[in-house]
Design an enzyme around this catalytic site. Structure first.
Site, PDB file in Angstrom:
ATOM      1  N   GLY A  45      -0.451  -5.508   0.282  1.00  0.00           N
ATOM      2  CA  GLY A  45      -1.291  -5.495  -0.868  1.00  0.00           C
ATOM      3  C   GLY A  45      -1.099  -6.104  -2.125  1.00  0.00           C
ATOM      4  N   ALA A  81       0.793  -1.148  -0.004  1.00  0.00           N
ATOM      5  CA  ALA A  81       0.035   0.063   0.023  1.00  0.00           C
ATOM      6  C   ALA A  81       1.068   1.288   0.127  1.00  0.00           C
ATOM      7  CB  ALA A  81      -0.872   0.015   1.055  1.00  0.00           C
ATOM      8  N   GLU A  99      -1.285  -9.785  -1.330  1.00  0.00           N
ATOM      9  CA  GLU A  99      -2.941  -9.984  -1.167  1.00  0.00           C
ATOM     10  C   GLU A  99      -3.452  -9.913  -2.777  1.00  0.00           C
ATOM     11  OE1 GLU A  99      -4.467  -8.163   2.982  1.00  0.00           O
ATOM     12  OE2 GLU A  99      -3.161  -6.835   1.607  1.00  0.00           O
ATOM     13  N   GLU A 117       2.316  -6.045   7.212  1.00  0.00           N
ATOM     14  CA  GLU A 117       1.493  -5.200   7.935  1.00  0.00           C
ATOM     15  C   GLU A 117       1.845  -4.991   9.340  1.00  0.00           C
ATOM     16  OE1 GLU A 117      -0.588  -6.220   4.429  1.00  0.00           O
ATOM     17  OE2 GLU A 117       0.490  -7.293   5.893  1.00  0.00           O
TER      18      GLU A 117
END
Length: 255
Positions: free
Chosen positions: A106, A61, A109, A129
């Site tokens: 991300g 991110a 993911e 994270e």
């Protein structure tokens, strides 16, 4: 554009293009959702590749953007974040992630949203994270555990550590490791092969597996049975069986 969709030979490539690290800010997330929905609806796209370029898939991110958000802002944004990744996961066609370099947070993911992951030998994947005092928020706690099992998923999520390509292959996080120069080529070959297959049967197979994983075995079998019987109404089923009887297996040409 930060994300593009290019179509060649019935294969659509959703390409992240936000140098230097393809950070997934809100604009990238929203564009991902738009292009995933477009790829899902286009008849000339029969398989999809997720690709970040030759150097990096996506390093995660946009931390600067996230740092500026307070709790109410993230309550609102987190739904849009998950929706963008879910749109990719729900593309009713075969999807392969071509992973080079970093696929973290991300980025990891997003790769989890594909049906298959082909990784470069220089790839590094992880969910870091926890090092920010957070947990994965774009499906990592759910899709990772379903893919590699809860124990391995917890190890990666609890520690935030990165895994190299070979370890990712060993734990089932990726499905194939190839030289970095061959990642996109091999992903395209996989997608192009399936793009020639029976589109409705492939959709049925994908939705049966994905929906079945979310429910009990009896409900899963009902989903499978419904799709299986329904395919007997398709032209592809007629073509496939006729070809098998008249020409032998593997020679059918589907519409």
């Amino acid at each position: 554009m930060t994300v593009t969709l290019e179509v060649r030979d019935d294969v659509g490539t959703i390409r992240l293009d936000r140098p230097p690290m393809n950070a997934l800010d809100s604009a990238v997330q929203d564009r991902l959702r738009e292009l995933a929905e477009e790829a899902a609806g286009r008849d000339d796209v029969r398989a999809v590749i997720l690709y970040g370029g030759e150097k990096v898939f996506a390093a995660g991110a946009d931390i600067k953007e996230m740092r500026a958000m307070d709790h109410p802002a993230m309550v609102k944004r987190s739904k849009a974040l998950q929706d963008s990744f879910t749109a990719v996961a729900r593309i009713p066609k075969p999807v392969v992630a071509a992973v080079t370099g970093y696929a973290l947070g991300g980025g990891c993911e997003l790769a989890l949203c594909a049906d298959v992951r082909i990784a470069a030998d220089n790839a590094r994947l992880g969910q870091p994270e926890i090092l920010l005092g957070l947990i994965p928020g774009a499906g990592g706690t759910q899709r990772l555990a379903r893919l590699v099992g809860p124990s391995k998923a917890k190890d990666l999520i609890f520690t935030g550590r990165q895994v190299k390509a070979e370890e990712a292959l060993a734990i089932g996080l990726v499905d194939r490791v190839v030289p970095a120069s061959e990642v996109y080529e091999q992903a395209h070959a996989w997608a192009a092969r399936l793009a020639k297959g029976p589109a409705l049967a492939l959709r049925a197979a994908k939705e049966s597996v994905d929906a079945g994983l979310e429910t009990d075995i009896d409900t899963g079998l009902t989903i499978e049975r419904t799709w299986f019987a329904g395919l007997f109404a398709t032209e592809d089923r007629e073509r496939g069986m006729r070809s098998f009887v008249e020409e032998g297996p593997g020679k059918a040409r589907f519409v």
